[in-house]
Scaffold this motif. Structure first.
Motif, PDB file in Angstrom:
ATOM      1  N   ASN A  78      12.359  12.319 -20.927  1.00 55.66           N
ATOM      2  CA  ASN A  78      12.549  10.734 -21.722  1.00 55.66           C
ATOM      3  C   ASN A  78      12.290  10.754 -22.834  1.00 55.66           C
ATOM      4  O   ASN A  78      11.632   9.604 -23.594  1.00 55.66           O
ATOM      5  CB  ASN A  78      11.640   9.538 -20.771  1.00 55.66           C
ATOM      6  N   MET A  79      11.809  11.940 -23.595  1.00 58.69           N
ATOM      7  CA  MET A  79      11.463  11.928 -24.882  1.00 58.69           C
ATOM      8  C   MET A  79      12.245  13.108 -25.918  1.00 58.69           C
ATOM      9  O   MET A  79      12.684  13.887 -25.389  1.00 58.69           O
ATOM     10  CB  MET A  79       9.772  12.386 -24.795  1.00 58.69           C
ATOM     11  N   PHE A  80      11.922  12.820 -27.047  1.00 61.69           N
ATOM     12  CA  PHE A  80      12.481  13.829 -28.049  1.00 61.69           C
ATOM     13  C   PHE A  80      11.976  13.489 -29.603  1.00 61.69           C
ATOM     14  O   PHE A  80      11.120  12.443 -29.590  1.00 61.69           O
ATOM     15  CB  PHE A  80      14.026  13.880 -28.189  1.00 61.69           C
ATOM     16  N   HIS A  81      12.083  14.362 -30.367  1.00 63.06           N
ATOM     17  CA  HIS A  81      11.562  14.243 -31.714  1.00 63.06           C
ATOM     18  C   HIS A  81      12.697  13.917 -32.597  1.00 63.06           C
ATOM     19  O   HIS A  81      13.836  14.308 -32.489  1.00 63.06           O
ATOM     20  CB  HIS A  81      10.839  15.349 -32.272  1.00 63.06           C
ATOM     21  N   VAL A  82      12.390  12.927 -33.714  1.00 60.54           N
ATOM     22  CA  VAL A  82      13.633  12.468 -34.328  1.00 60.54           C
ATOM     23  C   VAL A  82      13.031  13.047 -35.703  1.00 60.54           C
ATOM     24  O   VAL A  82      12.312  12.557 -36.444  1.00 60.54           O
ATOM     25  CB  VAL A  82      13.764  10.892 -34.404  1.00 60.54           C
ATOM     26  N   HIS A  83      14.114  13.872 -36.360  1.00 61.04           N
ATOM     27  CA  HIS A  83      13.863  14.477 -37.586  1.00 61.04           C
ATOM     28  C   HIS A  83      14.834  14.167 -38.576  1.00 61.04           C
ATOM     29  O   HIS A  83      16.167  13.874 -38.498  1.00 61.04           O
ATOM     30  CB  HIS A  83      14.011  16.047 -37.511  1.00 61.04           C
ATOM     31  N   PHE A  84      14.268  13.771 -39.883  1.00 66.37           N
ATOM     32  CA  PHE A  84      14.935  13.362 -40.996  1.00 66.37           C
ATOM     33  C   PHE A  84      14.901  14.118 -42.238  1.00 66.37           C
ATOM     34  O   PHE A  84      13.822  14.609 -42.649  1.00 66.37           O
ATOM     35  CB  PHE A  84      14.677  11.927 -41.572  1.00 66.37           C
ATOM     36  N   ALA A 102      -4.822  31.518 -21.200  1.00 70.42           N
ATOM     37  CA  ALA A 102      -3.757  31.638 -21.919  1.00 70.42           C
ATOM     38  C   ALA A 102      -2.967  30.302 -22.123  1.00 70.42           C
ATOM     39  O   ALA A 102      -2.779  29.693 -20.962  1.00 70.42           O
ATOM     40  CB  ALA A 102      -2.822  32.827 -21.526  1.00 70.42           C
ATOM     41  N   TYR A 103      -2.596  29.966 -23.081  1.00 70.53           N
ATOM     42  CA  TYR A 103      -1.684  28.881 -23.133  1.00 70.53           C
ATOM     43  C   TYR A 103      -1.032  28.881 -24.423  1.00 70.53           C
ATOM     44  O   TYR A 103      -1.229  29.466 -25.500  1.00 70.53           O
ATOM     45  CB  TYR A 103      -2.328  27.326 -23.114  1.00 70.53           C
ATOM     46  N   HIS A 104       0.007  27.596 -24.744  1.00 70.51           N
ATOM     47  CA  HIS A 104       0.849  27.759 -25.858  1.00 70.51           C
ATOM     48  C   HIS A 104       0.088  27.263 -26.994  1.00 70.51           C
ATOM     49  O   HIS A 104      -1.049  26.733 -26.960  1.00 70.51           O
ATOM     50  CB  HIS A 104       1.731  26.456 -25.660  1.00 70.51           C
ATOM     51  N   PRO A 105       0.363  27.785 -28.230  1.00 67.30           N
ATOM     52  CA  PRO A 105      -0.464  27.493 -29.437  1.00 67.30           C
ATOM     53  C   PRO A 105      -0.465  26.033 -29.831  1.00 67.30           C
ATOM     54  O   PRO A 105      -1.441  25.567 -30.555  1.00 67.30           O
ATOM     55  CB  PRO A 105       0.333  28.244 -30.524  1.00 67.30           C
ATOM     56  N   LEU A 106       0.341  25.185 -29.296  1.00 64.07           N
ATOM     57  CA  LEU A 106       0.272  23.685 -29.532  1.00 64.07           C
ATOM     58  C   LEU A 106      -0.015  23.028 -28.273  1.00 64.07           C
ATOM     59  O   LEU A 106       0.222  21.756 -28.067  1.00 64.07           O
ATOM     60  CB  LEU A 106       1.629  23.268 -30.094  1.00 64.07           C
ATOM     61  N   CYS A 107      -0.805  23.725 -27.287  1.00 62.19           N
ATOM     62  CA  CYS A 107      -1.339  23.226 -26.146  1.00 62.19           C
ATOM     63  C   CYS A 107      -2.310  21.956 -26.769  1.00 62.19           C
ATOM     64  O   CYS A 107      -3.026  22.082 -27.562  1.00 62.19           O
ATOM     65  CB  CYS A 107      -1.963  24.180 -25.477  1.00 62.19           C
ATOM     66  N   HIS A 108      -2.282  20.898 -25.859  1.00 58.03           N
ATOM     67  CA  HIS A 108      -3.266  19.851 -26.067  1.00 58.03           C
ATOM     68  C   HIS A 108      -4.742  20.231 -26.169  1.00 58.03           C
ATOM     69  O   HIS A 108      -5.303  19.700 -27.034  1.00 58.03           O
ATOM     70  CB  HIS A 108      -3.057  18.888 -24.867  1.00 58.03           C
ATOM     71  N   GLY A 159       9.522  18.037 -26.527  1.00 59.05           N
ATOM     72  CA  GLY A 159       9.407  17.917 -24.890  1.00 59.05           C
ATOM     73  C   GLY A 159      10.660  19.039 -24.387  1.00 59.05           C
ATOM     74  O   GLY A 159      11.489  18.470 -23.453  1.00 59.05           O
ATOM     75  N   GLN A 160      10.559  20.026 -24.974  1.00 60.10           N
ATOM     76  CA  GLN A 160      11.461  21.039 -24.456  1.00 60.10           C
ATOM     77  C   GLN A 160      10.794  21.480 -23.043  1.00 60.10           C
ATOM     78  O   GLN A 160       9.856  21.423 -22.786  1.00 60.10           O
ATOM     79  CB  GLN A 160      11.482  22.166 -25.228  1.00 60.10           C
ATOM     80  N   PRO A 203       6.785  18.607 -20.083  1.00 58.91           N
ATOM     81  CA  PRO A 203       7.493  19.495 -20.938  1.00 58.91           C
ATOM     82  C   PRO A 203       6.699  19.806 -22.034  1.00 58.91           C
ATOM     83  O   PRO A 203       5.496  19.066 -22.123  1.00 58.91           O
ATOM     84  CB  PRO A 203       8.681  18.331 -21.671  1.00 58.91           C
ATOM     85  N   GLN A 204       6.984  20.624 -23.110  1.00 56.44           N
ATOM     86  CA  GLN A 204       6.395  20.928 -24.226  1.00 56.44           C
ATOM     87  C   GLN A 204       6.337  19.996 -25.158  1.00 56.44           C
ATOM     88  O   GLN A 204       7.123  19.916 -25.970  1.00 56.44           O
ATOM     89  CB  GLN A 204       6.596  22.215 -24.638  1.00 56.44           C
ATOM     90  N   ARG A 205       5.333  18.826 -25.342  1.00 61.04           N
ATOM     91  CA  ARG A 205       5.377  17.776 -25.971  1.00 61.04           C
ATOM     92  C   ARG A 205       5.580  18.014 -27.630  1.00 61.04           C
ATOM     93  O   ARG A 205       6.305  17.387 -28.307  1.00 61.04           O
ATOM     94  CB  ARG A 205       4.235  16.953 -25.884  1.00 61.04           C
TER      95      ARG A 205
END
Length: 363
Positions: free
Chosen positions: A291-297, A94-100, A153-154, A147-149
């Motif tokens: 050290n990461m985040f997403h930038v949304h516009f 089992a893993y997250h739907p957006l797992c690598h 990165g949460q 983190p969950q990339r």
């Protein structure tokens, strides 16, 4: 000219680029090799001081009995899940739907190992204890990414992580850590790598993300687990005659940058606040936890791109070479902080954000 290509070219000509540690070119290897003694022998098929000493060092850092150096995390993680699956006599993991493993590996886990992933929880949020408790019987291993990339990165609260770990152990479910960016989350948790890894049965860490090496990964766990992983490493073709061109930079940049993770974290929060001060811009998470985040516009990609190109030309500061469309009037990109951010002139940076805010108001 294609606007995406124009954005990349404008970014490439900027004098200051805020993300990461800089280009991963031949200079990365040359700097690492300059610190080495010419007499150090190469490793051969997993043996030799250069690989064995580094594996022992990383096992101690991660608080595990043993570790093995792999040329890629893709290989290491598929092998980890295969080992736990074989031992449990179950094909279910089992893993997250957006797992690598699910979205970036061309179904390698399914095609090579015939495992059957259960996608746990929802794509837009973290896996919770309730999600884990709702799994049906027969799951051999649960993979958690910290983190969950793909969602900025949460991270789960540490108490939630402890509760998931305790539940898995009670139920006999192995817990594997996708710790590609493990070192980057330690300042937020206020824990050592060994303390976090103690919650997991096996651990993978990367040496080319926050560490900034060329390539390579460590898979750590009990000695019998890692000895089995070596057999699978050979089966996957990962037991190269020598891995020292990857190990030497991994060790060099690990030692150089591991002490900087808290600084990168503080700088990341600072930069996110600058983005959030601009019109039609938000970060995910709003306050970063690594050290990461997403930038949304809240702006269409085709309208934002020429604004960024002009901003790059005017200020000489580059934010991103590419944007990803998320809707007719929205787009985003991923930001991560390394050595380069600290080299930026803070006055010039704040002026660039003032100009960005000013121009976004008109869109």
């Amino acid at each position: 000219m294609d606007m995406q290509k124009a954005l990349m070219e404008a970014f490439g000509k900027t004098q200051v680029q805020l993300a990461g540690h800089g280009a991963r070119d031949i200079a990365v290897l040359k700097r690492a090799l300059a610190e080495m003694e010419d007499t150090l022998a190469a490793d051969m098929y997993g043996s030799g001081a250069v690989i064995e000493e580094f594996q022992a060092e990383m096992a101690e850092v991660l608080g595990k009995e043993s570790s093995v150096f792999f040329p890629s995390g893709t290989m290491a993680q598929q092998i980890a899940l295969r080992i736990w699956s074989d031992r449990a006599g179950s094909r279910s993991v089992a893993y997250h739907p957006l797992c690598h493993l699910e979205i970036h590996e061309q179904d390698g886990l399914k095609e090579l190992h015939h495992l059957e992933p259960i996608l746990l929880g929802s794509a837009d949020r973290l896996i919770t204890l309730e999600d884990v408790q709702s799994m049906g019987p027969g799951v051999a291993c649960l993979l958690l990414e910290l983190p969950q990339r793909e969602i900025g990165g949460q991270l789960p609260a540490y108490v939630e992580l402890e509760a998931i770990s305790a539940y898995c152990r009670e139920q006999g479910i192995k817990l594997h850590l996708d710790g590609a960016r493990l070192f980057e989350v330690l300042p937020y948790y206020g824990k050592t790598a060994a303390e976090v890894c103690a919650l997991f049965d096996s651990v993978y860490v990367s040496f080319y993300k926050g560490i900034g090496g060329i390539a390579g990964a460590i898979l750590a766990g009990s000695r019998d687990f890692t000895e089995t992983s070596k057999i699978w490493k050979r089966r996957h073709g990962g037991d190269l005659i020598s891995l020292y061109p990857y190990i030497v930079p991994a060790r060099y940049y690990y030692r150089q940058r591991i002490g900087n993770m808290a600084r990168y974290y503080e700088q990341t929060k600072e930069l996110a606040a600058l983005f959030n001060s601009c019109h039609k811009v938000s970060t995910l998470p709003e306050v970063p936890v690594s050290n990461m985040f997403h930038v949304h516009f809240a702006i269409a990609k085709e309208r934002l791109t020429p604004v960024l190109i002009e901003l790059y030309k005017e200020t000489g500061i580059g934010l991103t070479p590419r944007l990803k469309e998320t809707g007719e009037a929205s787009c985003y990109y991923e930001m991560n902080i390394g050595d380069l951010y600290g080299e930026a002139d803070q006055t010039a940076l704040r002026e660039m954000f003032r100009l960005l805010d000013e121009r976004l108001k008109t869109l």
